[in-house]
Design a protein around this motif. Structure first.
Motif, mmCIF file in Angstrom:
data_model
loop_
_atom_site.group_PDB
_atom_site.id
_atom_site.type_symbol
_atom_site.label_atom_id
_atom_site.label_comp_id
_atom_site.label_asym_id
_atom_site.label_seq_id
_atom_site.Cartn_x
_atom_site.Cartn_y
_atom_site.Cartn_z
ATOM 1 N N THR A 50 0.827 -1.211 0.000
ATOM 2 C CA THR A 50 0.000 0.000 0.000
ATOM 3 C C THR A 50 0.862 1.261 0.000
ATOM 4 N N ILE A 51 1.874 1.313 0.878
ATOM 5 C CA ILE A 51 2.700 2.520 0.930
ATOM 6 C C ILE A 51 3.590 2.627 -0.311
ATOM 7 N N SER A 52 3.891 1.500 -0.949
ATOM 8 C CA SER A 52 4.640 1.546 -2.208
ATOM 9 C C SER A 52 3.817 2.232 -3.282
ATOM 10 N N ILE A 53 2.540 1.895 -3.352
ATOM 11 C CA ILE A 53 1.644 2.540 -4.319
ATOM 12 C C ILE A 53 1.522 4.025 -4.010
ATOM 13 N N LEU A 54 1.367 4.367 -2.726
ATOM 14 C CA LEU A 54 1.233 5.770 -2.333
ATOM 15 C C LEU A 54 2.493 6.565 -2.667
ATOM 16 N N ALA A 55 3.671 5.983 -2.391
ATOM 17 C CA ALA A 55 4.931 6.680 -2.640
ATOM 18 C C ALA A 55 5.180 6.858 -4.128
#
Length: 310
Positions: free
Chosen positions: A229-234
């Motif tokens: 999830t945070i990979s997509i956000l970043a």
């Protein structure tokens, strides 16, 4: 039996009806405020819609349907530069910001003395608007009194250059203005780590798993969905980067982004070009979707390989 089946079928229909009624407000808002806008972006990319016909956009016709795309590909002076920069920022977000957020979250999870204070200090930049952070870094990089130039002058007293106007270096400087501030992602990961049952760690201790091996074999696999999830956000945040570009360089010296040239075409230019701006918006939407698909594929491959190893 027949009455029982009818009763079960009736309850099933009522349940589905309730679910749809519950989702209806969200679906309406999604359609009105998001789906409609996305459709307009795609449709208007095949239209003539600029300062000459602001209130009367018209289709080019089948023969010239790709006029805006041809212009963006072959005549727009900054499209390829902006696309390259945006893609680089997306990749850097994944390779730098995600590992940083995970590492800091793991460190905080140890609950060492003063960890709550350090956590609160670390997330402060994340609750400040990106516009304000851009202005702060504008002063840090100021060629006359900025701290970076002062440090450089310790080693090179004659240096009078402007970092934000030096091609290559300015890209790095802009990246540093946001890439290390991963407070939101860190809190997401930290919350997931705290949700891991203590019994799992206790069992690992009995099996002789300590230190980094515990994090590698237990913590990271247990929080992989949050990492995705945070990979997509970043990655998407890097791809959509705008405020830092606007406040630090205004796109000068090779630092334009996709979002910035959309603003240039649709807002800043006196020769307003909504259709061409939306044409670039199409690439922005497709690029964001491609980033999500690629990250899901990467994590899916890791999941399959781990199962294969077992």
């Amino acid at each position: 039996m027949g009455e029982k089946k009818m009763s079960m079928k009736k309850r099933s229909v009522q349940k589905k009806r309730f679910i749809w009624l519950f989702l209806l407000p969200t679906l309406i808002c999604f359609s009105v405020f998001y789906l409609y806008s996305v459709v307009i972006v795609f449709v208007s990319s095949f239209m003539k819609w600029d300062y000459t016909n602001l209130n009367n956009p018209s289709f080019y016709g089948w023969k010239d349907l790709l006029t805006n795309y041809i212009y963006i590909f072959t005549k727009h002076p900054f499209f390829w530069e902006a696309l390259r920069n945006s893609l680089l920022w997306a990749v850097i977000g994944m390779l730098v910001q995600v590992p940083l957020a995970v590492s800091v979250a793991i460190a905080f999870s140890k609950k060492l003395k003063g960890w709550k204070f350090a956590r609160n200090v670390y997330i402060i930049p994340s609750i400040i608007s990106s516009a304000a952070m851009g202005l702060i870094f504008l002063q840090i990089y100021n060629p006359n009194y900025g701290v970076i130039n002062q440090i450089i002058r310790v080693f090179n007293p004659d240096y009078n250059g402007a970092i934000l106007l030096t091609p290559g270096i300015n890209f790095i400087a802009m990246t540093c203005a946001y890439i290390f501030f991963a407070g939101t992602s860190t809190i997401m990961v930290l919350g997931q780590i705290f949700a891991i049952p203590k019994e799992i760690y206790e069992a690992a201790t009995l099996d002789g798993i300590f230190g980094w091996r515990r994090e590698f074999y237990i913590t990271l696999p247990m929080i992989k969905d949050t990492i995705k999830t945070i990979s997509i956000l970043a990655a998407t945040a890097g791809f959509l980067l705008y405020n830092e570009v606007f406040f630090l360089t205004k796109g000068a010296a090779g630092t334009k982004s996709i979002s910035y040239i959309i603003r240039d075409l649709a807002v800043a230019s006196s020769r307003t070009q909504y259709a061409r701006a939306n044409t670039i918006g199409v690439f922005q939407i497709l690029g964001g979707m491609l980033i999500i698909v690629c990250i899901n594929l990467i994590f899916g491959m890791k999941k399959r390989s781990s199962k294969g190893g077992k």
